[in-house]
Design a protein around this motif. Structure first.
Motif, PDB file in Angstrom:
ATOM      1  N   THR A 252     -10.287  21.996  15.570  1.00 14.84           N
ATOM      2  CA  THR A 252      -9.530  22.679  14.524  1.00 14.84           C
ATOM      3  C   THR A 252      -8.478  23.611  15.111  1.00 14.84           C
ATOM      4  OG1 THR A 252     -11.172  24.446  14.259  1.00 14.84           O
ATOM      5  CG2 THR A 252     -11.382  22.505  12.820  1.00 14.84           C
ATOM      6  N   TRP A 253      -8.746  24.221  16.256  1.00 14.19           N
ATOM      7  CA  TRP A 253      -7.743  25.073  16.884  1.00 14.19           C
ATOM      8  C   TRP A 253      -6.505  24.256  17.231  1.00 14.19           C
ATOM      9  CZ3 TRP A 253      -5.978  25.086  22.113  1.00 14.19           C
ATOM     10  CH2 TRP A 253      -5.048  26.081  22.381  1.00 14.19           C
ATOM     11  N   LEU A 254      -6.708  23.090  17.808  1.00 10.26           N
ATOM     12  CA  LEU A 254      -5.569  22.242  18.173  1.00 10.26           C
ATOM     13  C   LEU A 254      -4.736  21.859  16.951  1.00 10.26           C
ATOM     14  CD1 LEU A 254      -7.249  19.903  20.802  1.00 10.26           C
ATOM     15  CD2 LEU A 254      -5.560  21.703  21.243  1.00 10.26           C
ATOM     16  N   VAL A 255      -5.394  21.434  15.893  1.00 12.04           N
ATOM     17  CA  VAL A 255      -4.668  21.031  14.684  1.00 12.04           C
ATOM     18  C   VAL A 255      -4.016  22.239  14.019  1.00 12.04           C
ATOM     19  CG1 VAL A 255      -4.877  19.992  12.380  1.00 12.04           C
ATOM     20  CG2 VAL A 255      -6.120  19.015  14.322  1.00 12.04           C
ATOM     21  N   ASN A 256      -4.740  23.337  13.898  1.00 13.29           N
ATOM     22  CA  ASN A 256      -4.182  24.519  13.242  1.00 13.29           C
ATOM     23  C   ASN A 256      -2.994  25.090  13.999  1.00 13.29           C
ATOM     24  OD1 ASN A 256      -5.717  24.672  10.887  1.00 13.29           O
ATOM     25  ND2 ASN A 256      -7.400  25.645  11.962  1.00 13.29           N
ATOM     26  N   ARG A 257      -3.054  25.082  15.310  1.00 11.12           N
ATOM     27  CA  ARG A 257      -1.957  25.619  16.115  1.00 11.12           C
ATOM     28  C   ARG A 257      -0.728  24.731  16.022  1.00 11.12           C
ATOM     29  NH1 ARG A 257       0.597  26.547  21.051  1.00 11.12           N
ATOM     30  NH2 ARG A 257       0.602  28.773  21.505  1.00 11.12           N
ATOM     31  N   ARG A 258      -0.928  23.434  16.028  1.00  6.51           N
ATOM     32  CA  ARG A 258       0.205  22.511  16.044  1.00  6.51           C
ATOM     33  C   ARG A 258       0.762  22.209  14.658  1.00  6.51           C
ATOM     34  NH1 ARG A 258      -2.563  20.522  20.663  1.00  6.51           N
ATOM     35  NH2 ARG A 258      -1.185  20.613  22.465  1.00  6.51           N
ATOM     36  N   LEU A 259      -0.100  22.072  13.653  1.00  2.00           N
ATOM     37  CA  LEU A 259       0.356  21.574  12.357  1.00  2.00           C
ATOM     38  C   LEU A 259       0.224  22.562  11.203  1.00  2.00           C
ATOM     39  CD1 LEU A 259      -1.222  18.009  12.682  1.00  2.00           C
ATOM     40  CD2 LEU A 259       1.172  18.656  13.053  1.00  2.00           C
ATOM     41  N   THR A 260      -0.802  23.383  11.205  1.00  2.00           N
ATOM     42  CA  THR A 260      -1.055  24.248  10.046  1.00  2.00           C
ATOM     43  C   THR A 260      -0.227  25.522  10.100  1.00  2.00           C
ATOM     44  OG1 THR A 260      -3.322  23.435   9.980  1.00  2.00           O
ATOM     45  CG2 THR A 260      -2.837  25.409   8.692  1.00  2.00           C
ATOM     46  N   PHE A 261      -0.399  26.299  11.139  1.00  5.71           N
ATOM     47  CA  PHE A 261       0.224  27.616  11.220  1.00  5.71           C
ATOM     48  C   PHE A 261       1.357  27.691  12.232  1.00  5.71           C
ATOM     49  CE2 PHE A 261      -4.266  28.395  10.008  1.00  5.71           C
ATOM     50  CZ  PHE A 261      -4.056  28.968   8.769  1.00  5.71           C
ATOM     51  N   GLY A 262       1.358  26.839  13.242  1.00  9.88           N
ATOM     52  CA  GLY A 262       2.292  26.974  14.349  1.00  9.88           C
ATOM     53  C   GLY A 262       1.780  28.031  15.309  1.00  9.88           C
ATOM     54  N   SER A 263       2.440  28.156  16.427  1.00  6.06           N
ATOM     55  CA  SER A 263       1.977  29.175  17.380  1.00  6.06           C
ATOM     56  C   SER A 263       2.201  30.552  16.772  1.00  6.06           C
ATOM     57  CB  SER A 263       2.695  29.035  18.721  1.00  6.06           C
ATOM     58  OG  SER A 263       4.059  29.321  18.556  1.00  6.06           O
ATOM     59  N   SER A 264       1.435  31.510  17.244  1.00  2.00           N
ATOM     60  CA  SER A 264       1.436  32.833  16.632  1.00  2.00           C
ATOM     61  C   SER A 264       2.571  33.725  17.099  1.00  2.00           C
ATOM     62  CB  SER A 264       0.110  33.527  16.939  1.00  2.00           C
ATOM     63  OG  SER A 264       0.009  33.757  18.336  1.00  2.00           O
ATOM     64  N   GLY A 265       3.214  33.374  18.178  1.00  2.00           N
ATOM     65  CA  GLY A 265       4.208  34.274  18.757  1.00  2.00           C
ATOM     66  C   GLY A 265       3.598  35.198  19.787  1.00  2.00           C
ATOM     67  N   HIS A 266       2.284  35.247  19.827  1.00  2.00           N
ATOM     68  CA  HIS A 266       1.575  36.003  20.859  1.00  2.00           C
ATOM     69  C   HIS A 266       1.376  35.092  22.061  1.00  2.00           C
ATOM     70  CE1 HIS A 266       0.657  39.258  18.104  1.00  2.00           C
ATOM     71  NE2 HIS A 266       0.207  38.374  17.227  1.00  2.00           N
ATOM     72  N   SER A 267       0.965  35.673  23.147  1.00  2.00           N
ATOM     73  CA  SER A 267       0.650  34.841  24.304  1.00  2.00           C
ATOM     74  C   SER A 267      -0.503  33.912  23.934  1.00  2.00           C
ATOM     75  CB  SER A 267       0.258  35.713  25.503  1.00  2.00           C
ATOM     76  OG  SER A 267      -1.019  36.288  25.297  1.00  2.00           O
ATOM     77  N   LEU A 268      -0.587  32.817  24.665  1.00  2.00           N
ATOM     78  CA  LEU A 268      -1.662  31.853  24.405  1.00  2.00           C
ATOM     79  C   LEU A 268      -3.030  32.524  24.563  1.00  2.00           C
ATOM     80  CD1 LEU A 268      -2.141  28.917  23.657  1.00  2.00           C
ATOM     81  CD2 LEU A 268      -2.186  28.372  26.084  1.00  2.00           C
TER      82      LEU A 268
END
Length: 124
Positions: free
Chosen positions: A48-64
């Motif tokens: 879910t982290w992979l899908v949420n980061r790539r498709l749902t929310f996008g990266s947060s703008g914070h460091s990984l």
């Protein structure tokens, strides 16, 4: 609406991994119903982290690293909620099929995690 759609896709995929792996670990590998949930939840959370980061929310703008720590904090507390509900159902209703307990536990944890991810992890 797009976020909710992808979140549900991520959650649905995570649920299928969680329930499927729980079933395999219990039925084929001989794990107990409580122990089987631990690797199943961990696998679902990574997916879910992979899908949420790539498709749902996008990266947060914070460091990984910061994003990862925040995601795993929400995910871990969500997993605790999930596991607690699952365990309570299995304890109180031992004849209940484990997959039914997974459904109820996962729906509750999904609502909690959407709020946490959208407000704490991926808010820009």
């Amino acid at each position: 609406m797009k976020r909710l759609f992808w979140f549900l896709i991520a959650g649905g995929g995570g649920f299928l991994l969680d329930a499927g792996l729980t079933h395999v670990l219990i039925g084929i590998w001989g794990f107990g119903p409580f122990l089987a949930r631990i690797p199943a939840i961990m696998t679902a959370m990574a997916f879910t982290w992979l899908v949420n980061r790539r498709l749902t929310f996008g990266s947060s703008g914070h460091s990984l690293a910061v994003e990862g720590v925040r995601y795993w904090a929400v995910g871990t507390t969500s997993a605790v909620v999930n596991y607690a509900i699952y365990s309570a159902l299995m304890y109180r209703a031992p004849l209940l099929q484990p997959v039914i307990a997974v459904i109820f536990a996962s729906l509750t944890a999904m609502a909690y995690s959407f709020f946490g991810y959208s407000r704490f992890v991926f808010r820009q």
